[in-house]
Scaffold this active site. Structure first.
Site, short mmCIF file in Angstrom:
data_model
loop_
_atom_site.label_atom_id
_atom_site.label_comp_id
_atom_site.label_asym_id
_atom_site.label_seq_id
_atom_site.Cartn_x
_atom_site.Cartn_y
_atom_site.Cartn_z
N ALA A 42 0.85 -1.33 0.21
CA ALA A 42 0.06 0.38 0.20
C ALA A 42 1.11 1.30 -0.04
O ALA A 42 0.14 2.83 -0.77
CB ALA A 42 -1.02 -0.48 1.08
N ALA A 43 1.81 1.09 1.04
CA ALA A 43 2.70 2.51 1.24
C ALA A 43 2.92 3.24 -0.49
O ALA A 43 3.43 2.21 -1.81
CB ALA A 43 3.51 2.79 2.25
N SER A 46 -1.39 6.33 -1.78
CA SER A 46 -2.39 6.84 -2.73
C SER A 46 -3.96 6.35 -3.25
O SER A 46 -5.03 6.16 -3.70
CB SER A 46 -2.18 7.48 -4.16
OG SER A 46 -0.92 6.45 -4.47
N LYS A 47 -2.91 4.51 -3.40
CA LYS A 47 -4.54 3.83 -3.72
C LYS A 47 -5.56 3.88 -2.31
O LYS A 47 -6.22 3.49 -2.50
CB LYS A 47 -3.34 2.37 -4.39
CG LYS A 47 -2.87 2.38 -5.96
CD LYS A 47 -2.44 1.29 -6.47
CE LYS A 47 -1.75 1.34 -7.49
NZ LYS A 47 -0.50 2.43 -6.87
N ASP A 72 2.33 -2.80 4.53
CA ASP A 72 3.96 -2.67 4.15
C ASP A 72 4.64 -3.67 5.14
O ASP A 72 4.40 -3.92 6.49
CB ASP A 72 4.35 -1.20 4.13
CG ASP A 72 4.71 -1.12 2.94
OD1 ASP A 72 4.36 -0.25 1.99
OD2 ASP A 72 5.80 -1.41 2.95
N ASP A 99 5.21 -8.87 5.87
CA ASP A 99 5.18 -9.29 4.68
C ASP A 99 3.71 -9.49 3.41
O ASP A 99 3.61 -10.95 3.55
CB ASP A 99 6.53 -9.99 4.00
CG ASP A 99 6.85 -10.81 3.17
OD1 ASP A 99 6.29 -10.71 1.96
OD2 ASP A 99 8.23 -11.71 2.69
N ASP A 125 -1.00 -4.12 -6.12
CA ASP A 125 -0.02 -3.81 -6.82
C ASP A 125 1.56 -4.09 -6.92
O ASP A 125 1.42 -3.44 -5.54
CB ASP A 125 -0.24 -2.09 -6.73
CG ASP A 125 0.21 -1.12 -7.41
OD1 ASP A 125 0.80 -1.50 -8.58
OD2 ASP A 125 0.66 -0.44 -7.53
N CYS A 178 3.89 -1.33 -12.91
CA CYS A 178 3.81 -0.01 -13.59
C CYS A 178 4.64 -0.12 -14.36
O CYS A 178 6.34 0.35 -14.66
CB CYS A 178 4.05 1.29 -12.76
SG CYS A 178 5.61 1.56 -11.45
#
Length: 643
Positions: A42-43, A46-47, A72, A99, A125, A178
Site C-alpha cells: 500500500a505505501a 494513494s491507492k 507494508d 511481508d 499492485d 508500472c
C-alpha cells in the site's frame, strides 16, 4: 464491505455483502456492505486513500460496514502510510506491517464461531522494476537493467499467489504493475492461471473504462539476461543460468492451454497513447478454491482421523482403521475448529497488543497496545452526559493506547475492525488504527467533562451528538478560521443567541449551506471548537483551515505571502543593523590601536590590544538586549497585523 491492502498491491471489490481485497505489503482493507477490498503493497498510500474514499461514498453513514487493512513490509513506510490515511479521518482503516507474500490469514468472530476472513476484492499492485515510469523518474534511465525483472518475478508471483488464496469465491483480484516487461506481467498471470487448474480466470474488462486507450496482453515473448543473451524457451537456458531464469518466466507452449488463458484480456497502457506512464492491469476472478488449499484441507482431515483412531487403539481397540475423507462441510468444520486455538484472556480484557516476538519476527518500533473501554469504565458517563450522546453510540468501539495511568486520547474504530483486532492480536503487527475523537483537557474538568472534541473524528461523532451544537453562518466560519481566538463581539447576532445560555467548554460549530445563495459555500462544514468566557475559537489543524478557506474563496496564499514578506523585511532590517554596528566597532577598534601604537612600546601594546578586543564583545553584550526587545516589538506588531 471489506477492503484489504498489503505490501504488493492487490485489490478486490464486490457488491451485496461481498469482499474487496487489495494485496500490497502495506494495506489491508475489509468492508462488508457491498465491497471487500485488500491492498497488499500500500505505501505510500494513494491507492489506499482511493479505497477509503470509495468506502465513505455516502457521507451520511459515519460507520460504513467494512474497513481497509493497509499493509507494508517496510516499517518506516508504514508510518508514511499512516500519515496519508489520517488525512481522510476514517474509523475503518488499519495499517499493519507484514511481508505480503506471507501475510497471515485473519479470523473473525461470527456469533461465537471462528471464521476465516476472505475478501471479495483484492488490489495487488506489486513491487516492480518501474520501467513504465521513465518519463517522470530519471533514475530508471541510470539503473534499469533486464536483471531487475528477473529478480522481481519470483516475489511478484508469490505475492499474487498469496492474494488469490485470501480471495473469496466469486471475488476479483486486480494485478497491476508500472512496468511493460512481460516477465513481470503476462508471465506472472500465465503461471498463476496454470497452477490454479481452472480455479481462476481472466475477466474481460474492456468495456469498464470507455475512452481509455490500451493494448491487449501479449502471448509470445523472449527472456533476456543482463549481458544481452536471449532465450525463447526454458530448454534453451544453460544450467549455469537456471538460477537467474526460471521456467515460469516463459510463455506457455501448449497452444490450447494458452488460448484458454485469454491473455489478450490483460490491459497494457502505453505512455504515448494518453500522455501517461506505462501500466499493466489484469483482473482475475476466483471460481473455486485453489487446488493446493483443497489438498491441505483433506490432509488435515485425514491426520485428525488417524489421531482419533490411534487414541482408540491405545484404549484397547484391536486395529486402527483409517477413515475416508469426510464431506466438504465436515472439512470446513474441522478447519474452523483448528483455528480456534488462541489466547482468550486478552480478548476478555479488551486488550490487543503486538504479536509475541517468539511467534513472529518484528521490525521497527514496538507499538503500544490497543485497549478497548470496558462496559463499566467510569471515563465514559461524564462524556455521554456532557455531549448528550445518542443511546445508539457504539461506546464499545472506543479504545486507548495505554493500559496504565491517565487516558489522554480516545480513539474510535468500526465494529468490524474491533472484531479483527480482538481475534488477531497474536497474528499481526498493527501499526495504527482508528481515529482520535476526544482529547483530555485539564481545563475541561471544571466545566463537567475532562475531554474535548478532536477535529479528526468530528464527522464520525457528529451524528451521535445532541448537545453543545452551535449553528454559524459563512462569515462566522471565516472569522473562526482566520483569527486565533476572536472575541464574541466579532460574531453574528444569531451566534450570540446560541452561545448566550451555553456553558463554557468544548462545542460543535456547524455550517449549513444556503441554497438561495449559490455563490457561497454549498457543502456543510463541521468544526470542533471551544467556548470561553468572552471568546469563541476553532480547534482545526492549519492544513484543514487553509482547505476550508480556499473552498470559501478566501485568498489564503496572498495573505500568507504578505506575512512572509513582512517577516523577511524585519529579518533583513535586523541583519542590516547588526552589520552597521559591527562596522562601527571595527572602526573604533582600529582607531584605538593606532592611538596606542603612538603612545606605548611594543610589549604593552599586545596587552592593551588583548583588552581592546574584549571591549567590542562587551559592547555587543550590551547591545543584544535592545535587539531582542526590537524583535519582541516586531513580533507583537506582526501579531496585531494577523489579528
Amino acid at each position: 464491505m471489506y477492503f484489504f491492502t498489503p505490501l504488493s498491491d492487490i485489490s478486490f471489490a464486490s457488491r451485496s455483502g461481498s469482499v474487496d481485497i487489495a494485496l500490497a505489503d502495506e494495506y489491508m482493507l475489509r468492508t462488508r456492505v457491498t465491497h471487500l477490498r485488500n491492498n497488499m503493497c500500500a505505501a505510500p498510500g494513494s491507492k489506499t486513500a482511493q479505497l477509503i474514499e470509495m468506502l465513505h461514498a455516502d457521507m451520511n453513514v459515519p460507520f460504513p460496514e467494512g474497513f481497509v487493512i493497509a499493509n507494508d513490509i517496510d516499517n518506516k513506510r508504514c508510518y508514511l502510510l499512516v500519515h496519508q490515511a489520517k488525512r481522510l479521518n476514517s474509523p475503518c482503516i488499519m495499517v499493519v506491517n507484514h511481508d505480503a507474500s506471507s501475510i497471515p490469514t485473519l479470523q473473525i468472530d461470527n456469533s461465537g464461531r471462528k471464521e476465516v476472513l476472505f475478501y471479495d476484492r483484492i488490489l495487488c499492485d506489486v513491487p516492480c522494476s518501474g520501467d513504465g515510469t521513465m518519463r517522470k523518474n530519471i533514475d530508471v534511465w541510470k539503473k534499469w537493467t533486464t536483471q531487475n525483472s528477473l529478480q522481481l518475478h519470483g516475489l511478484q508471483l508469490r505475492i499474487a499467489t498469496r492474494g488469490v488464496e485470501q480471495l473469496a469465491e466469486g471475488g476479483r483480484m486486480v494485478y497491476s504493475t508500472c512496468s511493460l516487461n512481460p516477465v513481470e506481467n503476462e508471465a506472472v498471470i500465465a503461471s498463476l492461471l496454470e497452477k490454479s487448474e481452472g480455479a481462476l480466470e481472466l475477466a474481460d474488462v474492456s468495456s469498464e473504462l470507455p475512452g481509455l486507450k490500451w493494448m491487449p496482453g501479449i502471448t509470445q515473448w523472449k527472456v533476456m539476461l543482463k549481458d544481452g543473451q536471449w532465450f525463447e524457451a526454458w530448454k534453451d537456458v544453460p544450467s549455469n543460468r537456471q538460477t537467474q531464469i526460471r521456467p515460469t518466466m516463459f510463455p506457455i507452449k501448449d497452444e490450447e492451454k494458452q488460448k484458454a488463458m485469454n491473455l489478450e484480456r490483460c490491459i497494457r497502457i502505453l505512455p504515448h497513447h494518453q500522455n501517461t506512464g506505462g501500466f499493466f492491469v489484469a483482473v482475475l476472478i476466483k471460481k473455486s478454491p485453489m487446488p493446493w488449499n483443497k489438498r491441505q484441507s483433506k490432509l488435515s482431515q485425514r491426520t485428525a482421523d488417524i489421531s482419533v483412531s490411534a487414541a482408540a487403539a491405545e484404549d484397547g481397540a484391536v486395529e486402527i482403521v483409517e477413515e475416508p475423507p469426510a464431506a466438504e462441510d465436515e472439512e470446513t468444520k474441522e478447519s474452523q475448529h483448528l483455528l480456534t486455538v488462541e489466547s482468550e484472556q486478552s480478548k476478555k480484557d479488551g486488550v490487543c497488543g503486538p504479536p509475541p516476538s517468539k511467534k513472529m519476527k518484528l521490525f521497527g518500533f514496538k507499538e503500544d497496545p490497543f485497549v478497548f473501554l470496558s462496559e463499566d469504565d467510569p471515563l465514559f458517563p461524564p462524556i455521554q452526559k456532557f455531549y448528550a450522546l445518542d443511546p445508539s453510540f457504539p461506546k464499545m468501539n472506543l479504545l486507548t493506547r495505554t493500559q496504565e495511568g491517565k487516558k489522554r486520547q480516545l480513539y474510535m474504530v468500526s465494529k468490524e475492525l474491533r472484531n479483527v483486532l480482538l481475534n488477531n492480536s497474536e497474528r499481526m503487527k498493527v501499526i495504527n488504527t482508528g481515529i482520535k475523537v476526544w482529547s483530555r483537557n485539564s481545563d475541561g474538568e471544571q466545566f463537567g467533562c475532562a475531554f474535548r472534541l478532536a477535529q479528526e473524528g468530528i464527522y464520525t461523532l457528529y451524528p451521535f451528538i445532541n448537545a453543545r451544537i452551535i449553528n454559524v453562518c459563512i462569515e462566522d466560519v471565516k472569522v473562526l478560521l482566520t483569527q486565533e481566538n476572536p472575541f464574541l463581539s466579532k460574531f453574528s447576532s444569531e451566534t450570540h443567541k446560541w452561545v448566550k445560555d451555553l456553558a463554557m467548554g468544548s462545542i460543535v460549530l456547524k455550517y449549513e449551506p444556503d441554497p438561495s445563495k449559490p455563490d457561497t459555500l454549498q457543502c456543510p462544514v463541521v468544526l470542533c471548537g471551544w467556548h470561553g468566557k468572552t471568546s469563541l475559537r476553532a480547534f482545526v489543524p492549519k492544513n484543514e483551515r487553509l482547505h476550508y478557506l480556499r473552498m470559501m474563496g478566501v485568498e489564503v496564499f496572498k495573505a500568507k505571502r504578505k506575512e512572509e514578506d513582512f517577516e523577511s523585511k524585519t529579518e533583513e532590517g535586523d541583519q542590516d543593523n547588526t552589520k552597521h554596528m559591527e562596522e562601527e566597532m571595527d572602526m573604533e577598534h582600529n582607531e584605538l590601536a593606532t592611538k596606542m601604537e603612538a603612545e606605548v612600546d611594543e610589549e604593552p601594546i599586545h596587552e592593551l590590544m588583548e583588552s581592546s578586543v574584549i571591549e567590542p564583545e562587551n559592547k555587543m553584550e550590551n547591545v543584544q538586549p535592545s535587539s531582542e526587545n526590537a524583535e519582541n516589538r516586531d513580533i507583537a506588531d506582526l501579531s496585531s497585523v494577523k489579528a
